[in-house]
Write a protein that holds these residues in place. Structure first.
Motif, mmCIF file in Angstrom:
data_model
loop_
_atom_site.group_PDB
_atom_site.id
_atom_site.type_symbol
_atom_site.label_atom_id
_atom_site.label_comp_id
_atom_site.label_asym_id
_atom_site.label_seq_id
_atom_site.Cartn_x
_atom_site.Cartn_y
_atom_site.Cartn_z
ATOM 1 N N PHE A 98 0.831 -1.147 -0.045
ATOM 2 C CA PHE A 98 -0.179 -0.111 0.003
ATOM 3 C C PHE A 98 0.775 1.229 -0.047
ATOM 4 O O PHE A 98 1.905 1.205 0.533
ATOM 5 C CB PHE A 98 -0.863 -0.068 1.213
ATOM 6 C CG PHE A 98 -1.893 -1.392 1.328
ATOM 7 C CD1 PHE A 98 -3.119 -1.049 0.717
ATOM 8 C CD2 PHE A 98 -1.525 -2.391 2.174
ATOM 9 C CE1 PHE A 98 -3.917 -2.240 0.761
ATOM 10 C CE2 PHE A 98 -2.331 -3.484 2.002
ATOM 11 C CZ PHE A 98 -3.589 -3.393 1.418
ATOM 12 N N ILE A 99 0.647 2.343 -0.642
ATOM 13 C CA ILE A 99 1.298 3.407 -0.806
ATOM 14 C C ILE A 99 0.692 4.541 0.154
ATOM 15 O O ILE A 99 -0.576 4.828 -0.035
ATOM 16 C CB ILE A 99 1.660 3.927 -2.048
ATOM 17 C CG1 ILE A 99 2.522 5.197 -1.906
ATOM 18 C CG2 ILE A 99 0.572 4.355 -3.052
ATOM 19 C CD1 ILE A 99 3.468 5.233 -3.384
ATOM 20 N N ILE A 100 1.269 5.121 1.017
ATOM 21 C CA ILE A 100 0.913 5.999 2.031
ATOM 22 C C ILE A 100 1.302 7.525 1.844
ATOM 23 O O ILE A 100 2.744 7.436 1.702
ATOM 24 C CB ILE A 100 1.238 5.348 3.282
ATOM 25 C CG1 ILE A 100 0.860 4.058 3.532
ATOM 26 C CG2 ILE A 100 0.297 6.318 4.606
ATOM 27 C CD1 ILE A 100 -0.606 3.640 3.637
ATOM 28 N N ASP A 101 0.434 8.406 1.666
ATOM 29 C CA ASP A 101 0.789 9.562 1.669
ATOM 30 C C ASP A 101 1.947 10.130 0.566
ATOM 31 O O ASP A 101 2.907 10.845 0.626
ATOM 32 C CB ASP A 101 1.407 10.446 3.088
ATOM 33 C CG ASP A 101 0.158 10.502 3.919
ATOM 34 O OD1 ASP A 101 -0.898 10.567 3.450
ATOM 35 O OD2 ASP A 101 0.509 10.656 5.124
ATOM 36 N N ASN A 102 1.761 9.103 -0.433
ATOM 37 C CA ASN A 102 2.891 9.097 -1.496
ATOM 38 C C ASN A 102 4.264 9.240 -1.268
ATOM 39 O O ASN A 102 5.247 9.475 -1.844
ATOM 40 C CB ASN A 102 2.436 10.358 -2.292
ATOM 41 C CG ASN A 102 2.803 10.292 -3.897
ATOM 42 O OD1 ASN A 102 2.906 9.064 -4.400
ATOM 43 N ND2 ASN A 102 3.148 11.324 -4.546
ATOM 44 N N GLN A 103 4.438 8.753 -0.066
ATOM 45 C CA GLN A 103 5.823 8.750 0.589
ATOM 46 C C GLN A 103 6.485 7.404 1.110
ATOM 47 O O GLN A 103 7.809 7.223 0.965
ATOM 48 C CB GLN A 103 5.592 9.656 1.951
ATOM 49 C CG GLN A 103 7.095 9.843 2.329
ATOM 50 C CD GLN A 103 6.930 10.762 3.743
ATOM 51 O OE1 GLN A 103 6.008 10.449 4.473
ATOM 52 N NE2 GLN A 103 7.880 11.373 4.198
ATOM 53 N N TRP A 104 5.538 6.536 1.709
ATOM 54 C CA TRP A 104 6.188 5.348 2.128
ATOM 55 C C TRP A 104 5.033 3.998 1.827
ATOM 56 O O TRP A 104 4.006 4.300 1.621
ATOM 57 C CB TRP A 104 6.513 5.410 3.544
ATOM 58 C CG TRP A 104 5.345 5.887 4.364
ATOM 59 C CD1 TRP A 104 4.689 7.159 4.872
ATOM 60 C CD2 TRP A 104 4.523 4.887 5.146
ATOM 61 N NE1 TRP A 104 3.856 6.895 5.572
ATOM 62 C CE2 TRP A 104 3.552 5.729 6.183
ATOM 63 C CE3 TRP A 104 4.520 3.491 5.599
ATOM 64 C CZ2 TRP A 104 2.427 5.394 6.990
ATOM 65 C CZ3 TRP A 104 3.655 3.244 6.425
ATOM 66 C CH2 TRP A 104 2.514 3.936 7.211
ATOM 67 N N TYR A 105 5.650 2.891 1.963
ATOM 68 C CA TYR A 105 4.963 1.609 1.501
ATOM 69 C C TYR A 105 4.459 0.938 3.069
ATOM 70 O O TYR A 105 5.510 0.784 3.526
ATOM 71 C CB TYR A 105 5.671 0.477 0.768
ATOM 72 C CG TYR A 105 5.977 0.940 -0.549
ATOM 73 C CD1 TYR A 105 4.724 1.135 -1.458
ATOM 74 C CD2 TYR A 105 7.223 1.027 -1.281
ATOM 75 C CE1 TYR A 105 4.818 1.573 -2.824
ATOM 76 C CE2 TYR A 105 7.270 1.283 -2.392
ATOM 77 C CZ TYR A 105 6.211 1.514 -3.482
ATOM 78 O OH TYR A 105 6.189 1.879 -4.608
ATOM 79 N N LEU A 106 3.464 0.471 3.124
ATOM 80 C CA LEU A 106 3.096 -0.241 4.066
ATOM 81 C C LEU A 106 2.759 -1.628 3.408
ATOM 82 O O LEU A 106 2.130 -1.868 2.421
ATOM 83 C CB LEU A 106 1.674 0.258 4.605
ATOM 84 C CG LEU A 106 1.138 -0.314 5.916
ATOM 85 C CD1 LEU A 106 0.368 0.529 6.593
ATOM 86 C CD2 LEU A 106 0.380 -1.541 5.460
#
Ligand code: GDP
Length: 211
Positions: free
Chosen positions: A65-73
């Motif tokens: 999953f991509i979070i806030d276009n910044q990191w992957y969960l």
């Protein structure tokens, strides 16, 4: 600060096909039914980003999953299903192994444990394995709203004592509940500085674009 954007990115059954390691990532893993999907939905403030388990042990996928276009969960498959065959278990081990050894951007693994049950060998063994590989991890207690404060403290003390049998230092433990959203800010506040650090450090440079 809550998560603003959370989107499904990709599912993989082959670790080699996971997205390019071009941003920091954090993996979530635990025994089936530990509350992983609920925790992911709670952390991202999304009702159904991760699926709440219906039939456990079905397809074993690595979900990014991509979070806030910044990191992957990263939602890793649950382990410890009672009914799976030896072949399935071996497939699972190879999948997790392949994943863990191929992600230079994996900054921390969140190992979920159900706060209502005694320390489980399978969880302790998994942590041991991470330790052997030098992979950073923290522990997340799930479903903690089910315990009163006194019982929760006793559970924590018990878990710490058990960990100290093999670890010199007890890893960080987060207290969470998907029902009350307890622990959300603690976990997000843990992740943010790691992201910032990663961006400032060689982490970004280590990755060569165009691979
Ligand atoms: P997963 O298999 O690890 O993804 O677990 P799920 O998120 O599907 O949750 C398994 C079961 O535990 C479901 O019935 C959830 O409703 C329940 N559950 C998950 N988190 C919590 C929690 O924080 N508190 C309580 N009381 N139940 C929870």
């Amino acid at each position: 600060m809550p998560v603003k954007q959370a989107e499904f990115f990709v599912s993989n059954s082959d670790p080699a096909k996971c997205p390019r390691p071009d941003r920091p990532e954090y993996a979530f893993i635990g025994r089936s039914n530990v509350g992983k999907s609920s925790l992911i939905n709670m952390l991202t403030s999304r009702a159904s980003l991760a699926k709440i388990s219906g039939k456990p042990g079905k397809t074993q996928l690595i979900n990014h999953f991509i979070i806030d276009n910044q990191w992957y969960l990263v939602d890793l498959p649950g382990y410890g299903y009672a009914q799976v065959s030896k072949t399935e278990r071996e497939k699972f081990a190879a999948l997790i192994d392949g994943y863990l050894t191929s992600r230079p951007n994996l900054l921390c693994i969140f190992v979920l444990v159900d706060s209502r049950i005694e320390p489980q060998k399978i969880d302790l063994d998994f942590m041991e394995n991470l330790g052997d590989r030098g992979l950073p991890f923290v522990i997340v207690f799930t479903k903690t709203e089910k315990l009163g404060a006194v019982k929760l403290q006793a559970t924590l003390n018990n878990y710490r004592a058990r960990l100290l049998e093999t670890w010199e230092e007890v890893p960080q433990i987060f207290i969470t509940s998907a029902v009350t959203a307890a622990g959300r800010e603690d976990i997000l506040s843990f992740i943010r500085p790691l992201n910032e650090e990663y961006e400032k450090s060689a982490g970004v440079k280590r990755f060569k674009p165009g691979k």
